[in-house]
Design an enzyme around this catalytic site. Structure first.
Site, mmCIF file in Angstrom:
data_model
loop_
_atom_site.group_PDB
_atom_site.id
_atom_site.type_symbol
_atom_site.label_atom_id
_atom_site.label_comp_id
_atom_site.label_asym_id
_atom_site.label_seq_id
_atom_site.Cartn_x
_atom_site.Cartn_y
_atom_site.Cartn_z
ATOM 1 N N SER A 322 -33.781 -16.497 3.106
ATOM 2 C CA SER A 322 -32.324 -16.580 3.151
ATOM 3 C C SER A 322 -31.867 -17.519 4.259
ATOM 4 O O SER A 322 -30.958 -18.337 4.070
ATOM 5 C CB SER A 322 -31.725 -15.188 3.371
ATOM 6 O OG SER A 322 -30.320 -15.260 3.507
ATOM 7 N N TRP A 325 -32.622 -21.004 3.143
ATOM 8 C CA TRP A 325 -31.703 -21.416 2.089
ATOM 9 C C TRP A 325 -30.454 -22.040 2.687
ATOM 10 O O TRP A 325 -29.884 -22.985 2.136
ATOM 11 C CB TRP A 325 -31.316 -20.201 1.243
ATOM 12 C CG TRP A 325 -30.305 -20.494 0.172
ATOM 13 C CD1 TRP A 325 -30.556 -20.863 -1.124
ATOM 14 C CD2 TRP A 325 -28.871 -20.417 0.290
ATOM 15 N NE1 TRP A 325 -29.375 -21.033 -1.809
ATOM 16 C CE2 TRP A 325 -28.329 -20.779 -0.977
ATOM 17 C CE3 TRP A 325 -28.003 -20.101 1.320
ATOM 18 C CZ2 TRP A 325 -26.955 -20.810 -1.208
ATOM 19 C CZ3 TRP A 325 -26.637 -20.135 1.082
ATOM 20 C CH2 TRP A 325 -26.127 -20.487 -0.169
ATOM 21 N N HIS A 326 -30.037 -21.540 3.846
ATOM 22 C CA HIS A 326 -28.802 -22.031 4.448
ATOM 23 C C HIS A 326 -28.933 -23.441 5.000
ATOM 24 O O HIS A 326 -27.915 -24.144 5.108
ATOM 25 C CB HIS A 326 -28.344 -21.077 5.567
ATOM 26 C CG HIS A 326 -27.666 -19.849 5.061
ATOM 27 N ND1 HIS A 326 -28.353 -18.736 4.632
ATOM 28 C CD2 HIS A 326 -26.345 -19.560 4.891
ATOM 29 C CE1 HIS A 326 -27.498 -17.818 4.232
ATOM 30 N NE2 HIS A 326 -26.275 -18.289 4.372
ATOM 31 N N GLY A 327 -30.106 -23.859 5.363
ATOM 32 C CA GLY A 327 -30.211 -25.212 5.880
ATOM 33 C C GLY A 327 -31.601 -25.541 6.369
ATOM 34 O O GLY A 327 -32.405 -24.658 6.686
ATOM 35 N N PHE A 479 -24.384 -26.304 2.339
ATOM 36 C CA PHE A 479 -25.552 -25.571 1.891
ATOM 37 C C PHE A 479 -25.744 -25.675 0.395
ATOM 38 O O PHE A 479 -26.758 -25.267 -0.122
ATOM 39 C CB PHE A 479 -25.434 -24.093 2.296
ATOM 40 C CG PHE A 479 -25.172 -23.903 3.770
ATOM 41 C CD1 PHE A 479 -25.827 -24.689 4.705
ATOM 42 C CD2 PHE A 479 -24.266 -22.966 4.211
ATOM 43 C CE1 PHE A 479 -25.568 -24.532 6.061
ATOM 44 C CE2 PHE A 479 -24.016 -22.784 5.562
ATOM 45 C CZ PHE A 479 -24.666 -23.577 6.487
#
Length: 479
Positions: A322, A325-327, A479
């Site tokens: 997670s 996934w954001h960056g 994102f």
């Protein structure tokens, strides 16, 4: 095209009028109109990436058909993995290639090996993480025989490209959204009114709270070395409200816009800063992403069905993924790891599902224990947000280390009287409405007098106009 822009204020009313007064109840024409509008909406960011969006949509649409129509298990598996690998491949190249190359080069340099890998000078397509996950969930559900494929390409394309959710979610499921797309929709006045209220509240959170916090947050973080401890702590707190106002504001506008078109999207926020522990926070923050990882990663890995070790391993995996996934930055990975560590005591003690109802349910005020729990959870979240906001790990640790000094109890150097009152107003409204779907939901039950309700709406609009300063791009667009 920003939701809080003049362009969108002209674009959406035109779509709305064509949708209901030209297409009428003919949902197939409505879907064509939505698809064209969605491509235009996305093309306003960068028309060059429209072909990537169309290709990704076509790939998953075709893969879904082939998975069902193939006679052998091997061919079903082949088309499934084609879709997964190509989708994640595009995501990896555009979003993570430079991160992996740079991290690999730095790792080699620590042992004395110098390399000269070339980075890619490419732009990250806006919303790629969101529409990629739309397609992946669709193909995974078909492969696992949870749903049947949609054979109408326009219908499927609307599911992926529906403009309110295209660039920053919520991450929809085919089981929820496709049935709404493939049937006739009629205008519902009450839902439309509620949609307008949710849009208004979303604009308040974005324009008044997030955008006004942004300037102060940038000022503090960009000059953190010269700030005292109390100012640095204040910077973390202000960023917590900036990212909440920004992202939940976007989600409110997206859900309200969709409701005006007769479509219900998945709820993405449920007043997360009123959480009593980290587990509750994650049930209330970015709900569509959290449940996506739960259903498509955590449960397939075994979830919590096995040993405690398996549950711990799987929890760390979903939090790390997670964060990633954001960056493409170690700060996001550490942010995910930090929340995984906070989650561990609750998981190991079996208390991760303790607080499933709203705090102070059916009461006006929380008790002292609940107040302490909410404040403590919020402060932990603020610490995590500092990692999220910092440009790199060095700055993040320096920033956090500088908070704990003898100036922690001094006066902050930044004045927040106005934004503090506005944040207080937001928190008061959302506390009163914490068991509703959004800040202005069911307001007629609180204010039965219609003229008085209109006064409330006008006041909110005037506040938006008065405090609407520099328009900031939505944080989650990156994102």
């Amino acid at each position: 095209m920003l939701f809080n822009s003049i362009e969108f204020a002209l674009f959406f009313p035109l779509v709305f009028l064509l949708y209901w007064f030209v297409a009428g109840k003919r949902y197939k024409i409505q879907n064509i109109l939505i698809l064209v509008a969605s491509y235009y909406f996305y093309g306003c960011w960068d028309w060059r990436f429209l072909m990537l969006l169309v290709f990704s949509t076509s790939l998953d649409y075709f893969s879904g058909l082939m998975i069902v129509d193939s006679k052998s298990r091997n061919m079903k598996r082949f088309w499934f993995w084609i879709s997964v690998i190509v989708n994640l491949g595009f995501l990896g190249v555009f979003k993570y290639y430079n991160f992996f190359i740079d991290s690999f080069a730095q790792a080699l340099s620590t042992v004395g090996l110098e390399t000269h890998f070339s980075s890619l000078q490419i732009i990250l397509p806006v919303g790629i993480s969101f529409y990629t996950f739309h397609g992946l969930s669709y193909v995974i559900d078909i492969y696992n025989e949870r749903i049947k494929p949609e054979r109408n390409f326009v219908n499927y394309s609307v599911f992926v490209c529906f403009f309110p959710l295209l660039v920053a979610g919520p991450i929809e499921r085919a089981t929820h959204l496709l049935p709404q797309i493939t049937k006739s929709r009629t205008f519902d006045y009450q839902k439309a009114v509620d949609g307008l209220r949710q849009i208004l509240w979303g604009l308040f959170k974005k324009i008044v709270i997030a955008d006004n916090c942004a300037g102060l947050v940038n000022q503090i973080f960009d000059n953190y070395e010269s700030q005292n401890s109390s100012t640095l702590l204040l910077g973390g707190i202000l960023f917590a409200f900036q990212i909440y106002g920004d992202f939940s504001g976007y989600s409110d506008i997206a859900l309200g816009t969709a409701r005006l078109l007769g479509i219900e999207l998945l709820r993405n926020f449920s007043f997360p800063y009123f959480s009593r522990d980290i587990a509750e926070f994650w049930r209330r923050w970015h709900i569509s992403l959290t449940t996506w990882f739960r259903d498509y990663l955590y449960i397939p890995l075994g979830g919590s069905r096995g040993s405690k070790w398996m549950a711990v391993r799987n929890t760390f995996i979903i939090f790390l993924v997670s964060g990633f996934w954001h960056g493409a930055n170690w700060t996001f990975i550490l942010w995910g790891a930090f929340h995984a560590l906070l989650f561990m005591p609750l998981l190991l003690s079996g208390r991760n599902r303790k607080n499933t109802d709203s705090v102070a349910h059916a009461k006006l005020f929380p008790n002292l224990k609940e107040i302490i729990q909410m404040l403590f959870t919020f402060l932990l979240v603020v610490v995590g947000w500092i990692f999220f906001r910092a440009p790199d790990l060095s700055v993040a640790f320096d920033y956090l280390g500088s908070i704990f000094s003898n100036t922690l109890f001094s006066m902050p150097s930044v004045k927040i009287s106005t934004i503090g009152l506005l944040i207080g107003m937001m928190l008061l409204v959302e506390w009163i409405q914490r068991e509703q779907k959004h800040g202005l939901a069911q307001i007629e039950r609180l204010i039965a007098n219609e003229p008085l309700r209109w006064i409330v709406y006008v006041v909110i609009i005037l506040i938006i106009i008065r405090f609407g300063g520099k328009s900031e791009t939505f944080i989650y667009f990156q994102f």
